[in-house]
Design an enzyme around this catalytic site. Structure first.
Site, PDB file in Angstrom:
ATOM      1  N   GLU A  40       4.191   9.167   9.588  1.00  0.00           N
ATOM      2  CA  GLU A  40       2.913   8.589  10.013  1.00  0.00           C
ATOM      3  C   GLU A  40       1.946   9.668  10.489  1.00  0.00           C
ATOM      4  O   GLU A  40       0.740   9.611  10.217  1.00  0.00           O
ATOM      5  CB  GLU A  40       3.146   7.565  11.133  1.00  0.00           C
ATOM      6  CG  GLU A  40       3.966   6.348  10.717  1.00  0.00           C
ATOM      7  CD  GLU A  40       3.320   5.554   9.606  1.00  0.00           C
ATOM      8  OE1 GLU A  40       2.072   5.529   9.534  1.00  0.00           O
ATOM      9  OE2 GLU A  40       4.048   4.971   8.785  1.00  0.00           O
ATOM     10  N   ASP A  56       5.367  11.815   3.014  1.00  0.00           N
ATOM     11  CA  ASP A  56       6.807  12.093   2.943  1.00  0.00           C
ATOM     12  C   ASP A  56       7.055  13.593   2.839  1.00  0.00           C
ATOM     13  O   ASP A  56       7.937  14.153   3.510  1.00  0.00           O
ATOM     14  CB  ASP A  56       7.435  11.391   1.733  1.00  0.00           C
ATOM     15  CG  ASP A  56       7.633   9.897   1.960  1.00  0.00           C
ATOM     16  OD1 ASP A  56       7.488   9.438   3.112  1.00  0.00           O
ATOM     17  OD2 ASP A  56       7.945   9.190   0.983  1.00  0.00           O
TER      18      ASP A  56
END
Length: 414
Positions: free
Chosen positions: A274, A355
């Site tokens: 995040e 990611d």
């Protein structure tokens, strides 16, 4: 076009349903996801798919009926008569519009309620996700209605006045109003509205809090508060998110996420993902894209705003502001689908980049485990049809995300 899109999307749904019926895991998930979780996920996904077919069929039937039989202009006329019956001045467009919207809200609550009840208390309950009582369900619904009654009228009135007074710069004025409104709502929602539905408590002192604060400090993320939200009072689905402007950022963890990820580093890895969105400016890019699209939409609306023929083709003798917005939404449906598809492509690219960001921080193993855990605990679909996924998903399927994490030479990581 509505019917053609329904046929096309139903075709994609059929493809996805066939993928969900596959009796085995994708090869890359064998030995990663347990067979027991796969079977539960498969059952849950198929139940939701069956429900989706019925819901979409009813929705297109209602929408087509409303359009074909001129129910919209009829409803507008009746809402004006209702305003007069209540002693109000229906010639005042704001009053007439609010009367119309009150009727629409009642109608939508009635038509949506059976589907919401079935989804929550049958499908979600059958698969162990629903945690809320019937009382809590209706209490949330009543709160939502009251919020709409309090917040809605001033916004509607402002939009009508802006359109009536906007002149040649109408699109800019509308966009400016919506821009300010979005900032205000993003500021007030977590402070005043969200606490009406959930309880937010500071994350207790301990290893998890220390690790998250250390990660935020390393990235110079201006973390001001770290909350846990009681998502478990309504569902066992898990998640995490962040919000806030400038140097006043907050992170919220679902209590279910903490419960499901026994390894604290898996939670930290999810937060690292995040934070990757923040560090890579994804939130800013998305916000700018939305503002540009909003301005373009209002520009398009100004073109049809004064088209008397267009209003008459929908059965209207007058040209109310709200009805103009509804008609405009119908006329730009083809573009909306294309824009939605494009935004999904961008969102998927952002997910791969976030990611990769977490991977560069050294959380590859933990992020893999966290993604698998979230997939298992949320019983998300393990098998996905590629066309369905490309059209609908804003997040890449687990198989693709794990493959990108495993591929050290992946271009997505660069």
């Amino acid at each position: 076009f509505m019917i053609l899109m329904y046929i096309f999307e139903t075709y994609l749904d059929i493809r996805q349903h066939a993928a969900l019926k596959l009796p085995s895991l994708p090869k890359s998930l064998e030995g990663v996801v347990s067979q027991e979780k796969f079977e539960r996920s498969r059952s849950y996904s198929l139940d939701k798919s069956h429900f989706h077919f019925v819901h979409e069929a009813v929705t297109i039937l209602m929408d087509t009926t409303i359009l074909f039989f001129g129910i919209l202009p009829w409803f507008w006329k009746k809402s004006g008569e209702l305003a007069v019956y209540m002693g109000l001045n229906a010639d005042n467009e704001i009053i007439h519009t609010l009367s119309f919207l009150a009727g629409v809200m009642i109608w939508s609550q009635i038509t949506d309620l059976p589907f919401s009840l079935y989804s929550t208390f049958v499908i979600e309950a059958r698969h162990g996700f629903n945690k809320q009582t019937v009382w809590l369900f209706f209490r949330d619904m009543i709160k939502g209605i009251f919020l709409s009654i309090i917040i809605g009228p001033p916004i509607v009135a402002a939009i009508i006045v802006i359109v009536q007074k906007g002149g040649p710069y109408l699109a800019i004025y509308l966009w400016g109003f919506m821009f300010v409104l979005s900032i205000v709502m993003m500021t007030l929602y977590p402070i005043l509205i969200a606490p009406l539905f959930n309880k937010f408590t500071p994350l207790p002192e301990g290893n998890l809090r220390e690790k998250i604060e250390k990660l935020a400090g390393t990235l110079k993320f201006p973390l001001k508060k770290l909350f846990v939200v009681d998502g478990s009072t309504r569902s066992s689905h898990s998640n995490a998110y962040m919000y806030g402007f400038f140097n006043n950022k907050r992170i919220v963890l679902y209590d279910t996420l903490i419960q499901q990820c026994k390894n604290e580093d898996e939670v930290v890895a999810v937060i690292a993902h995040e934070l990757g969105h923040w560090k890579l400016n994804h939130t800013m890019y998305s916000f700018i894209a939305v503002q540009i699209l909003t301005l373009l939409q209002f520009g398009g609306y100004t073109l049809v705003r004064n088209s008397k023929d267009l209003f008459q083709s929908y059965g209207f003798d007058t040209q109310p502001v709200l009805i103009g917005l509804i008609i405009f939404q119908h006329t730009v449906i083809p573009l909306q689908h294309l824009v939605s598809f494009g935004l999904n492509l961008v969102s998927r690219a952002f997910e791969f980049q976030a990611d990769a960001f977490a991977k560069k921080l050294g959380y590859t193993k933990e992020l893999r485990a966290g993604l698998v855990k979230l997939q298992e605990e949320n019983l998300s679909s393990m098998n996905t049809d590629p066309l369905y996924s490309a059209y609908h998903y804003s997040h890449p399927p687990l198989v693709e995300r794990l493959a990108a994490l495993d591929d050290t030479e992946s271009k997505k990581e660069e």
